[in-house]
Design an enzyme around this catalytic site. Structure first.
Site, PDB file in Angstrom:
ATOM      1  N   TRP A 185       0.865  -1.181   0.000  1.00  0.00           N
ATOM      2  CA  TRP A 185       0.000   0.000   0.000  1.00  0.00           C
ATOM      3  C   TRP A 185       0.896   1.223   0.000  1.00  0.00           C
ATOM      4  O   TRP A 185       1.864   1.286   0.760  1.00  0.00           O
ATOM      5  CB  TRP A 185      -0.907   0.066   1.233  1.00  0.00           C
ATOM      6  CG  TRP A 185      -1.596   1.397   1.290  1.00  0.00           C
ATOM      7  CD1 TRP A 185      -2.598   1.843   0.488  1.00  0.00           C
ATOM      8  CD2 TRP A 185      -1.243   2.505   2.150  1.00  0.00           C
ATOM      9  NE1 TRP A 185      -2.912   3.151   0.804  1.00  0.00           N
ATOM     10  CE2 TRP A 185      -2.097   3.587   1.812  1.00  0.00           C
ATOM     11  CE3 TRP A 185      -0.309   2.680   3.159  1.00  0.00           C
ATOM     12  CZ2 TRP A 185      -2.038   4.812   2.461  1.00  0.00           C
ATOM     13  CZ3 TRP A 185      -0.230   3.916   3.814  1.00  0.00           C
ATOM     14  CH2 TRP A 185      -1.097   4.958   3.456  1.00  0.00           C
ATOM     15  N   GLU A 226      -3.006  -2.913  -2.472  1.00  0.00           N
ATOM     16  CA  GLU A 226      -4.140  -2.343  -1.736  1.00  0.00           C
ATOM     17  C   GLU A 226      -4.522  -0.963  -2.254  1.00  0.00           C
ATOM     18  O   GLU A 226      -3.697  -0.044  -2.284  1.00  0.00           O
ATOM     19  CB  GLU A 226      -3.785  -2.236  -0.246  1.00  0.00           C
ATOM     20  CG  GLU A 226      -4.918  -1.652   0.596  1.00  0.00           C
ATOM     21  CD  GLU A 226      -4.592  -1.574   2.078  1.00  0.00           C
ATOM     22  OE1 GLU A 226      -3.439  -1.872   2.460  1.00  0.00           O
ATOM     23  OE2 GLU A 226      -5.490  -1.227   2.857  1.00  0.00           O
ATOM     24  N   LYS A 228      -7.081   2.623  -2.459  1.00  0.00           N
ATOM     25  CA  LYS A 228      -7.673   3.576  -1.509  1.00  0.00           C
ATOM     26  C   LYS A 228      -8.332   4.686  -2.322  1.00  0.00           C
ATOM     27  O   LYS A 228      -7.944   4.959  -3.460  1.00  0.00           O
ATOM     28  CB  LYS A 228      -6.568   4.147  -0.601  1.00  0.00           C
ATOM     29  CG  LYS A 228      -7.098   4.839   0.633  1.00  0.00           C
ATOM     30  CD  LYS A 228      -5.990   5.111   1.652  1.00  0.00           C
ATOM     31  CE  LYS A 228      -6.604   5.660   2.934  1.00  0.00           C
ATOM     32  NZ  LYS A 228      -5.583   5.997   3.935  1.00  0.00           N
ATOM     33  N   ASP A 259      -9.806  -2.825   1.533  1.00  0.00           N
ATOM     34  CA  ASP A 259      -9.879  -2.333   2.919  1.00  0.00           C
ATOM     35  C   ASP A 259     -11.253  -1.700   3.096  1.00  0.00           C
ATOM     36  O   ASP A 259     -11.667  -0.855   2.287  1.00  0.00           O
ATOM     37  CB  ASP A 259      -8.760  -1.296   3.144  1.00  0.00           C
ATOM     38  CG  ASP A 259      -8.728  -0.798   4.593  1.00  0.00           C
ATOM     39  OD1 ASP A 259      -7.676  -0.902   5.232  1.00  0.00           O
ATOM     40  OD2 ASP A 259      -9.775  -0.309   5.061  1.00  0.00           O
ATOM     41  N   HIS A 262     -11.731   2.002   2.557  1.00  0.00           N
ATOM     42  CA  HIS A 262     -11.064   2.630   1.412  1.00  0.00           C
ATOM     43  C   HIS A 262     -11.965   2.903   0.219  1.00  0.00           C
ATOM     44  O   HIS A 262     -11.489   2.994  -0.909  1.00  0.00           O
ATOM     45  CB  HIS A 262      -9.881   1.769   0.965  1.00  0.00           C
ATOM     46  CG  HIS A 262      -8.732   1.860   1.904  1.00  0.00           C
ATOM     47  ND1 HIS A 262      -7.484   1.377   1.618  1.00  0.00           N
ATOM     48  CD2 HIS A 262      -8.648   2.365   3.150  1.00  0.00           C
ATOM     49  CE1 HIS A 262      -6.670   1.609   2.639  1.00  0.00           C
ATOM     50  NE2 HIS A 262      -7.356   2.187   3.577  1.00  0.00           N
ATOM     51  N   HIS A 286      -8.828  -6.210   4.385  1.00  0.00           N
ATOM     52  CA  HIS A 286      -8.473  -5.455   5.586  1.00  0.00           C
ATOM     53  C   HIS A 286      -9.792  -5.121   6.257  1.00  0.00           C
ATOM     54  O   HIS A 286     -10.471  -4.164   5.914  1.00  0.00           O
ATOM     55  CB  HIS A 286      -7.674  -4.198   5.235  1.00  0.00           C
ATOM     56  CG  HIS A 286      -6.209  -4.480   5.092  1.00  0.00           C
ATOM     57  ND1 HIS A 286      -5.270  -3.502   4.933  1.00  0.00           N
ATOM     58  CD2 HIS A 286      -5.519  -5.651   5.096  1.00  0.00           C
ATOM     59  CE1 HIS A 286      -4.057  -4.048   4.853  1.00  0.00           C
ATOM     60  NE2 HIS A 286      -4.187  -5.349   4.944  1.00  0.00           N
ATOM     61  N   ASP A 294     -12.071   7.076   6.480  1.00  0.00           N
ATOM     62  CA  ASP A 294     -11.230   5.898   6.735  1.00  0.00           C
ATOM     63  C   ASP A 294     -10.623   6.018   8.120  1.00  0.00           C
ATOM     64  O   ASP A 294      -9.423   6.175   8.303  1.00  0.00           O
ATOM     65  CB  ASP A 294     -10.127   5.834   5.660  1.00  0.00           C
ATOM     66  CG  ASP A 294      -9.216   4.629   5.910  1.00  0.00           C
ATOM     67  OD1 ASP A 294      -8.017   4.705   5.575  1.00  0.00           O
ATOM     68  OD2 ASP A 294      -9.708   3.627   6.483  1.00  0.00           O
ATOM     69  N   ASP A 296     -10.524   3.903  10.593  1.00  0.00           N
ATOM     70  CA  ASP A 296      -9.855   2.730  11.191  1.00  0.00           C
ATOM     71  C   ASP A 296     -10.314   2.454  12.617  1.00  0.00           C
ATOM     72  O   ASP A 296      -9.486   2.227  13.506  1.00  0.00           O
ATOM     73  CB  ASP A 296      -8.334   2.933  11.158  1.00  0.00           C
ATOM     74  CG  ASP A 296      -7.797   2.871   9.734  1.00  0.00           C
ATOM     75  OD1 ASP A 296      -7.301   3.901   9.239  1.00  0.00           O
ATOM     76  OD2 ASP A 296      -7.926   1.785   9.106  1.00  0.00           O
ATOM     77  N   ASP A 326      -7.398  -4.417  10.011  1.00  0.00           N
ATOM     78  CA  ASP A 326      -6.614  -3.190   9.869  1.00  0.00           C
ATOM     79  C   ASP A 326      -7.369  -2.038  10.518  1.00  0.00           C
ATOM     80  O   ASP A 326      -8.263  -1.443   9.910  1.00  0.00           O
ATOM     81  CB  ASP A 326      -6.340  -2.881   8.401  1.00  0.00           C
ATOM     82  CG  ASP A 326      -5.423  -1.670   8.272  1.00  0.00           C
ATOM     83  OD1 ASP A 326      -5.341  -1.087   7.169  1.00  0.00           O
ATOM     84  OD2 ASP A 326      -4.802  -1.294   9.283  1.00  0.00           O
TER      85      ASP A 326
HETATM   86  C1  LIG Z   1      -0.623   0.185   8.198  1.00  0.00           C
HETATM   87  C2  LIG Z   1      -1.290  -0.281   6.920  1.00  0.00           C
HETATM   88  O1  LIG Z   1      -0.342  -0.484   5.906  1.00  0.00           O
HETATM   89  C3  LIG Z   1      -2.296   0.742   6.467  1.00  0.00           C
HETATM   90  O2  LIG Z   1      -3.321   0.808   7.433  1.00  0.00           O
HETATM   91  C4  LIG Z   1      -2.917   0.424   5.092  1.00  0.00           C
HETATM   92  O3  LIG Z   1      -3.306  -0.941   5.034  1.00  0.00           O
HETATM   93  C5  LIG Z   1      -4.112   1.275   4.948  1.00  0.00           C
HETATM   94  O4  LIG Z   1      -5.233   0.817   5.051  1.00  0.00           O
HETATM   95  C6  LIG Z   1      -3.904   2.734   4.780  1.00  0.00           C
HETATM   96  O5  LIG Z   1      -5.089   3.449   4.799  1.00  0.00           O
HETATM   97 MN   LIG Z   2      -5.531  -1.311   5.019  1.00  0.00          MN
END
Ligand SMILES: C[C@H](O)[C@H](O)[C@@H](O)C(=O)CO
Ligand SMILES: [Mn+2]
Length: 427
Positions: A185, A226, A228, A259, A262, A286, A294, A296, A326
Site C-alpha cells: 500500500w 491495496e 484507496k 480495505d 477505502h 483489511h 477511513d 480505522d 486493519d
Molecule cells: C498500516 C497499513 O499499511 C495501512 O493501514 C494500510 O493498510 C491502509 O489501510 C492505509 O489506509
Molecule cells: Mn488497510
C-alpha cells in the site's frame, strides 16, 4: 466445561439441525480459519526502526491510552496476551518498520536476518506471519509520493524497499510453512485537483512491474496490492485507486486487497467480492470500520461485517480469501481492541456458516422471496452465541465477556508499568 455452556450448546445444536446445519462440522471449519492480526494496533503504527519518526502517509491514530508497546519484546508480550483470549491459531501481520534489530539499517536494505526473532517467536507460538513494506513515515515519502514519484532516485529507493520486503515475506513463508501475503500500500496522491492523473499511474505501473519481476515461490510468498479512495493530504486524487489495482491485479495475477475504509461511504466491500472472485487470483481483506471516513475504528459486529462474512461463506470464497484486520485505536486498551476485532470477525464467519444457505438459494431460485426474507430475518436471532461460547470453551479461552477481566488485570500488572513510548528504546 461450564454446564451452562454445554446445555445451551446442545439446545442450539438441535435447533440448527432442524435446518440440516451440522454445528460440529461448522466448528471444525471455523477452527481452521486463520485471521491475520495486525501488529500495528499494538503501538499506534510506530514501529521500531525510526524511533523519532511521526506517523505519516495520510493515516492517523487518535488517543493516547497508556501502555503502548515500545519494543519488539513488549509488542510480542501484548500479542501473546491477546491471542490467549482469541480461539484458534492465527497469523500476525507485520510491517517493515517492526524489524527487530539493533543494527542501524535503511529500509531499502532490510533483510530476513532483521526479522529472525519474529520468526523464532512465531514458530514457538504456532503462528503464521504476513508482511507489508512500509512506504510511509519516512523522509523519502514526505512529499506524498513513493513508487509513483517523478524523481527516479526516490522511486528506486521505494522499489528496492518493496523488493526487499517480498524476500522477507518469502523467508517467513519458507520458515513457517504458511504462505506469507506481502501487501503493498502506498500513500501517493494529491491534496488538490491534479492536472496529470495518468503519468503517476504509469510510473506506479512501471515500478510495480519491477518490484514483482523476480518470481518467488507462491507457497512461500503471495503479493497483494491495496487500493484507496483518499487519505489526509490526498483527498483529491490517489494514484493507487481501486480501478488501478483491480486492473493491475487481474492483469498480473496479484491478490487484490480491499480495505473496508477505502471506498466511498455508500460502497461496501461485501458487494464487490462476488465480482472480484470471478477475475482475480485472490482477495485480501483489511477488515476495518470507517466512521465518516477511513477512520480505522475497531471492528464491531455490524451489518457490513456480517454481509462480508456471508459473501465469503455463501460463495465458498474462503479458500481464495486472506482475512486480515486493519484498524488503529489508541484511545482504548490496545489488547482489548485486538480481542474485540478478532472475536467479532470470527463470530461473523460463524454466523454466516450457521445459515441454511442451500435452502435459501433454492427458495430464491423458485422465486419465493417471502420465505427468503423471513428466514434470513429469523436466523438473525438464532442462538449462534451458544455455539460461539462452546467454541471458546473448547479452545480454552474465556467465554463471553470473561476475557475483559484478564485484560484489565494485564493493564494493571504490565501496561501501567510502561513509561512513555520513547523511554524504552535503546539510545
Ligand atoms: C498500516 C497499513 O499499511 C495501512 O493501514 C494500510 O493498510 C491502509 O489501510 C492505509 O489506509
Ligand atoms: Mn488497510
Amino acid at each position: 466445561m461450564n454446564a451452562g455452556v454445554d446445555a445451551s450448546y446442545q439446545e442450539a445444536k438441535k435447533l440448527y439441525a432442524k435446518h440440516g446445519i451440522d454445528v460440529e462440522a461448522v466448528l471444525e471449519k471455523l477452527a481452521k480459519m486463520k485471521v491475520s492480526m495486525h501488529c500495528w494496533q499494538g503501538d499506534d503504527v510506530r514501529g521500531f526502526l525510526n524511533r523519532d519518526q511521526e506517523l505519516t502517509g495520510g493515516i492517523a491514530v487518535t488517543g493516547n491510552y497508556p501502555g503502548a508497546a515500545r519494543t519488539p519484546d513488549e509488542l510480542r508480550q501484548d500479542l501473546e496476551k491477546a491471542f490467549s483470549l482469541i480461539p484458534g491459531k492465527h497469523k500476525v501481520n507485520l510491517h517493515a518498520i517492526y524489524a527487530d534489530t539493533e543494527e542501524k539499517v535503511e529500509i531499502d536494505r532490510l533483510e530476513p536476518k532483521h526479522f529472525e526473532r519474529w520468526v523464532s517467536w512465531a514458530k514457538e507460538q504456532g503462528l503464521g506471519l504476513d508482511f507489508n513494506p512500509t512506504c510511509f513515515s519516512h523522509e523519502k515519502s514526505e512529499d506524498g509520493f513513493t513508487l509513483s514519484h517523478p524523481d527516479p532516485a526516490i522511486r528506486r529507493f521505494w522499489i528496492d524497499h518493496c523488493k526487499a520486503s517480498r524476500k522477507i515475506g518469502a523467508y517467513f513463508g519458507e520458515q513457517l510453512g504458511q504462505t506469507c501475503v506481502t501487501n503493498v500500500w502506498i500513500p501517493d496522491g494529491f491534496k488538490d485537483t491534479p492536472v496529470d492523473r495518468l503519468a503517476p499511474r504509469q510510473r506506479l505501473k512501471d515500478s510495480l512491474d519491477e518490484v514483482f519481476r523476480e518470481e518467488l515461490n507462491p507457497a512461500h510468498n503471495l503479493d497483494a496490492v491495496e487500493s484507496k479512495v483518499f487519505g489526509i493530504g490526498s483527498e483529491s486524487y490517489v494514484v493507487g485507486s481501486h480501478e488501478f489495482y483491480m486492473g493491475y491485479g487481474v492483469a498480473n495475477g496479484k491478490i487484490i486487497c480491499l480495505d473496508a475504509g477505502h471506498f466511498h461511504p455508500t460502497e461496501t466491500i461485501s458487494g464487490k467480492l462476488s465480482s472480484l472472485a470471478l477475475f482475480s487470483k485472490g482477495i485480501l481483506l483489511h477488515v476495518s470500520r470507517p466512521v465518516r471516513w477511513d477512520s480505522d475504528h475497531v471492528v464491531i459486529m455490524d451489518d457490513e461485517l456480517l454481509d462480508t462474512a456471508r459473501e465469503l461463506v455463501r460463495h465458498d470464497l474462503l479458500g481464495m480469501t486472506h482475512i486480515g484486520l486493519d484498524f488503529f485505536d489508541g484511545s482504548i486498551n490496545r489488547i482489548a481492541a485486538w480481542v474485540i476485532g478478532m472475536r467479532n470477525t470470527q463470530k461473523a464467519l460463524l454466523r454466516a456458516m450457521l445459515e441454511p444457505t442451500d435452502y435459501l438459494r433454492q427458495v430464491e431460485l423458485e422465486g419465493d422471496y417471502t420465505t427468503r426474507l423471513a428466514l434470513m430475518e429469523e436466523f438473525k436471532s438464532y442462538p449462534f452465541g451458544a455455539v460461539w461460547d462452546m467454541f471458546c470453551a473448547r479452545h480454552n479461552v474465556p467465554v463471553r465477556e470473561e476475557w475483559l477481566a484478564e485484560v484489565k488485570q494485564y493493564e494493571q500488572s504490565v501496561l501501567s508499568l510502561r513509561g512513555q513510548w520513547k523511554a524504552a528504546l535503546p539510545s
